[in-house]
Design an enzyme around this catalytic site. Structure first.
Site, PDB file in Angstrom:
ATOM      1  N   VAL A 198     -22.233 -36.822  -7.697  1.00 25.02           N
ATOM      2  CA  VAL A 198     -21.108 -37.144  -8.574  1.00 25.02           C
ATOM      3  C   VAL A 198     -21.595 -37.847  -9.848  1.00 25.02           C
ATOM      4  O   VAL A 198     -21.207 -37.482 -10.958  1.00 25.02           O
ATOM      5  CB  VAL A 198     -20.081 -38.057  -7.857  1.00 25.02           C
ATOM      6  CG1 VAL A 198     -18.907 -38.356  -8.777  1.00 25.02           C
ATOM      7  CG2 VAL A 198     -19.591 -37.417  -6.576  1.00 25.02           C
TER       8      VAL A 198
ATOM      9  N   GLY B 188     -25.976 -45.011  -9.898  1.00 24.11           N
ATOM     10  CA  GLY B 188     -26.019 -43.894  -8.949  1.00 24.11           C
ATOM     11  C   GLY B 188     -25.918 -42.571  -9.678  1.00 24.11           C
ATOM     12  O   GLY B 188     -24.932 -42.305 -10.371  1.00 24.11           O
TER      13      GLY B 188
ATOM     14  N   GLY C  10     -26.360 -39.426  -8.204  1.00 19.94           N
ATOM     15  CA  GLY C  10     -26.349 -38.360  -7.199  1.00 19.94           C
ATOM     16  C   GLY C  10     -25.447 -37.226  -7.627  1.00 19.94           C
ATOM     17  O   GLY C  10     -25.265 -36.959  -8.811  1.00 19.94           O
TER      18      GLY C  10
ATOM     19  N   LYS D 153      -9.421 -38.996  10.580  1.00 23.94           N
ATOM     20  CA  LYS D 153     -10.871 -38.975  10.434  1.00 23.94           C
ATOM     21  C   LYS D 153     -11.459 -38.758  11.827  1.00 23.94           C
ATOM     22  O   LYS D 153     -10.809 -39.060  12.833  1.00 23.94           O
ATOM     23  CB  LYS D 153     -11.353 -40.323   9.879  1.00 23.94           C
ATOM     24  CG  LYS D 153     -12.684 -40.287   9.201  1.00 23.94           C
ATOM     25  CD  LYS D 153     -12.589 -40.060   7.717  1.00 23.94           C
ATOM     26  CE  LYS D 153     -13.964 -40.006   7.090  1.00 23.94           C
ATOM     27  NZ  LYS D 153     -13.900 -39.832   5.646  1.00 23.94           N
TER      28      LYS D 153
HETATM   29  P1  NAD Z   1     -25.171 -38.995  -3.410  1.00 21.49           P
HETATM   30  O1  NAD Z   1     -25.787 -39.442  -2.136  1.00 21.49           O
HETATM   31  O2  NAD Z   1     -25.414 -37.619  -3.909  1.00 21.49           O
HETATM   32  O3  NAD Z   1     -25.565 -40.002  -4.589  1.00 21.49           O
HETATM   33  C1  NAD Z   1     -25.675 -41.375  -4.436  1.00 21.49           C
HETATM   34  C2  NAD Z   1     -26.798 -41.832  -5.370  1.00 21.49           C
HETATM   35  O4  NAD Z   1     -26.837 -43.269  -5.375  1.00 21.49           O
HETATM   36  C3  NAD Z   1     -28.185 -41.370  -4.919  1.00 21.49           C
HETATM   37  O5  NAD Z   1     -28.838 -40.728  -5.987  1.00 21.49           O
HETATM   38  C4  NAD Z   1     -28.878 -42.667  -4.517  1.00 21.49           C
HETATM   39  O6  NAD Z   1     -30.274 -42.646  -4.765  1.00 21.49           O
HETATM   40  C5  NAD Z   1     -28.192 -43.674  -5.394  1.00 21.49           C
HETATM   41  N1  NAD Z   1     -28.268 -45.046  -4.932  1.00 21.49           N
HETATM   42  C6  NAD Z   1     -28.239 -45.515  -3.663  1.00 21.49           C
HETATM   43  N2  NAD Z   1     -28.374 -46.840  -3.653  1.00 21.49           N
HETATM   44  C7  NAD Z   1     -28.491 -47.243  -4.935  1.00 21.49           C
HETATM   45  C8  NAD Z   1     -28.652 -48.499  -5.571  1.00 21.49           C
HETATM   46  N3  NAD Z   1     -28.705 -49.623  -4.877  1.00 21.49           N
HETATM   47  N4  NAD Z   1     -28.736 -48.520  -6.918  1.00 21.49           N
HETATM   48  C9  NAD Z   1     -28.661 -47.395  -7.635  1.00 21.49           C
HETATM   49  N5  NAD Z   1     -28.509 -46.171  -7.088  1.00 21.49           N
HETATM   50  C10 NAD Z   1     -28.421 -46.097  -5.755  1.00 21.49           C
HETATM   51  O7  NAD Z   1     -23.601 -39.275  -3.220  1.00 21.49           O
HETATM   52  P2  NAD Z   1     -22.412 -38.671  -4.081  1.00 21.49           P
HETATM   53  O8  NAD Z   1     -21.841 -37.495  -3.370  1.00 21.49           O
HETATM   54  O9  NAD Z   1     -22.813 -38.557  -5.513  1.00 21.49           O
HETATM   55  O10 NAD Z   1     -21.329 -39.835  -3.917  1.00 21.49           O
HETATM   56  C11 NAD Z   1     -21.459 -41.042  -4.650  1.00 21.49           C
HETATM   57  C12 NAD Z   1     -20.351 -42.001  -4.232  1.00 21.49           C
HETATM   58  O11 NAD Z   1     -19.071 -41.411  -4.458  1.00 21.49           O
HETATM   59  C13 NAD Z   1     -20.356 -42.388  -2.745  1.00 21.49           C
HETATM   60  O12 NAD Z   1     -19.908 -43.703  -2.610  1.00 21.49           O
HETATM   61  C14 NAD Z   1     -19.345 -41.438  -2.148  1.00 21.49           C
HETATM   62  O13 NAD Z   1     -18.787 -41.969  -0.956  1.00 21.49           O
HETATM   63  C15 NAD Z   1     -18.314 -41.362  -3.245  1.00 21.49           C
HETATM   64  N6  NAD Z   1     -17.497 -40.139  -3.232  1.00 21.49           N
HETATM   65  C16 NAD Z   1     -18.092 -38.922  -3.380  1.00 21.49           C
HETATM   66  C17 NAD Z   1     -17.301 -37.764  -3.376  1.00 21.49           C
HETATM   67  C18 NAD Z   1     -17.925 -36.406  -3.569  1.00 21.49           C
HETATM   68  O14 NAD Z   1     -17.180 -35.460  -3.876  1.00 21.49           O
HETATM   69  N7  NAD Z   1     -19.216 -36.242  -3.425  1.00 21.49           N
HETATM   70  C19 NAD Z   1     -15.909 -37.878  -3.238  1.00 21.49           C
HETATM   71  C20 NAD Z   1     -15.336 -39.141  -3.094  1.00 21.49           C
HETATM   72  C21 NAD Z   1     -16.146 -40.267  -3.101  1.00 21.49           C
END
Ligand code: NAD
Length: 366
Positions: A183, A179, A181, A79
């Site tokens: 994913v 959440g 977002g 990392k």
């Molecule tokens: P993102 O930032 O697009 O989505 C996160 C969502 O969570 C946002 O819509 C945000 O408003 C919401 N959120 C934040 N705090 C909150 C709360 N207290 N209550 C409810 N909702 C809340 O992120 P993402 O890319 O969708 O990733 C989501 C999770 O998955 C993260 O933990 C990330 O590390 C993990 N992850 C993502 C990927 C990927 O391919 N994007 C891969 C591995 C792990």
């Protein structure tokens, strides 16, 4: 002091990168390359102290060793962190200088996006080194990994349901998705397509509305998600949401979601197991993103990526077997699977060696 930390975590190498002219202060941590080159993203964050940055990169790089090992990849863990504010300290020169440091590792470390970094920043890194994944699709990159992460999470969910209930009919069960977002929303869509009952929440009301309108989900307030009567709690937002405050409120029989570091600490993981809740270890479930970018090394292929996501089912089943075999909580079983794989594969003598990553089918853009 630093060597003491490296000994505790078991790192191979830590590189401090400094370029005064462009204001670059970065640290690359290569934790373990037994299985292959160390793959893991670069995080840009306004760390208050250098020690804080070092602690973060050591912790995250070690996590990548375990994630990549459980995912079955021929990749080790690494990392990088760049000390700086992503909203004002970014520049082409900064990322190109960083790219030169990545290049100087000769392929032992392969980078990608992480918090604070987007595909445009990686384009600059790519101008200085081929050892970068998550580059733009026009260069033969893989694009946004989120749909793959969501599909991989579904595979992990099916394995978890099967272990807990003896069937993997996603639509038979109900879900509390936290959440919405990149994913989370895609995951909700996949659940809906299979006829599931879904409760959703997000701190962004627009996303909640979209989940209700497009996928027929039922909205709840952010803090109420722990109280809903759903079979599966699916954290897809932040880490640490399974803790001693939330756990007594959960009615779920299964915890399975995409968020990183879902358990606040190991003691919570032990308590989850004691309560008979089946926890699907986060880094095994959400490996779809890293699997997807890893395919850029041999020449990216979307079909192959989708097939690879299905191996997450198998990985989860293996973790549950180890948990039963050794009488340990699933979060420990995931670590054990990683350690066993590193140990056994590490003993193999490969006739061609592991070599430098190839990165076929990519176009260098300038
Ligand atoms: P993102 O930032 O697009 O989505 C996160 C969502 O969570 C946002 O819509 C945000 O408003 C919401 N959120 C934040 N705090 C909150 C709360 N207290 N209550 C409810 N909702 C809340 O992120 P993402 O890319 O969708 O990733 C989501 C999770 O998955 C993260 O933990 C990330 O590390 C993990 N992850 C993502 C990927 C990927 O391919 N994007 C891969 C591995 C792990």
């Amino acid at each position: 002091m630093i060597f003491e930390q490296l000994e505790t975590y078991g790192h191979e190498q830590v590189v401090f990168c400094h370029n005064k002219d462009v204001g670059l202060k970065a640290i690359i941590a290569i934790h373990n390359t037994v299985l292959g080159p160390a793959l893991g993203g670069t995080r840009m964050w306004p760390y208050k102290t250098e020690q804080e940055a070092l602690n973060d990169v050591l912790r995250l790089s070690r996590g990548m060793t375990y994630k990549n090992a459980v995912a079955g990849l021929n990749l080790g863990g690494g990392k990088a962190v760049i000390i700086g504010d992503p909203s004002k300290d970014k520049s082409e020169a900064l990322f190109r200088a960083f790219g030169q440091f990545v290049d100087s590792q000769g392929g032992r470390y392969i980078t990608a996006e992480d918090v604070g970094i987007d595909v445009n920043d990686m384009e600059y890194v790519y101008r200085e080194t081929q050892f970068v994944t998550g580059v733009h699709q026009v260069h033969g990159g893989s694009g946004d990994p989120s749909p793959f992460t969501a599909y991989g999470t579904l595979q992990g969910l099916m394995a978890t349901l099967n272990h807990k209930f003896g069937d993997e009919e996603v639509g038979k069960y109900s879900y509390a998705v936290q959440g919405l977002g990149h994913v989370g929303m895609e995951f909700v869509k996949l659940l809906k397509e299979r006829g599931a009952k879904i409760f959703v929440t997000d701190i962004n009301p627009t996303l909640v509305e979209r989940a209700v309108e497009d996928h027929g989900a039922e909205a709840v307030a952010p803090d109420e998600i722990y109280d809903v009567d759903a079979t599966v709690y699916s954290p897809c937002a932040l880490g640490g949401t399974v803790n001693f405050d939330t756990l007594p409120r959960l009615k779920a029989k299964v915890i399975c979601g995409a968020a990183n570091n879902q358990l606040a600490n190991n003691e919570v993981g032990d308590e989850v197991a004691k309560r008979g809740i089946l926890y699907a270890p986060d880094y095994a479930v959400n490996a779809g993103g890293v699997m997807n970018i890893s395919l850029e090394i041999d020449g990216y292929n979307r079909e192959r990526a989708m097939r690879m996501m299905r191996t997450i089912y198998h990985n989860l089943s293996r973790i549950f077997e180890i948990a039963e075999r050794d009488g340990i909580p699933t979060y420990q079983a995931a670590d054990r699977l990683a350690e066993e794989r590193i140990e056994t594969i590490g003993k193999l003598k490969l006739p061609m060696g592991r070599g430098t990553p190839r990165f076929q089918g990519r176009v260098r853009g300038h």
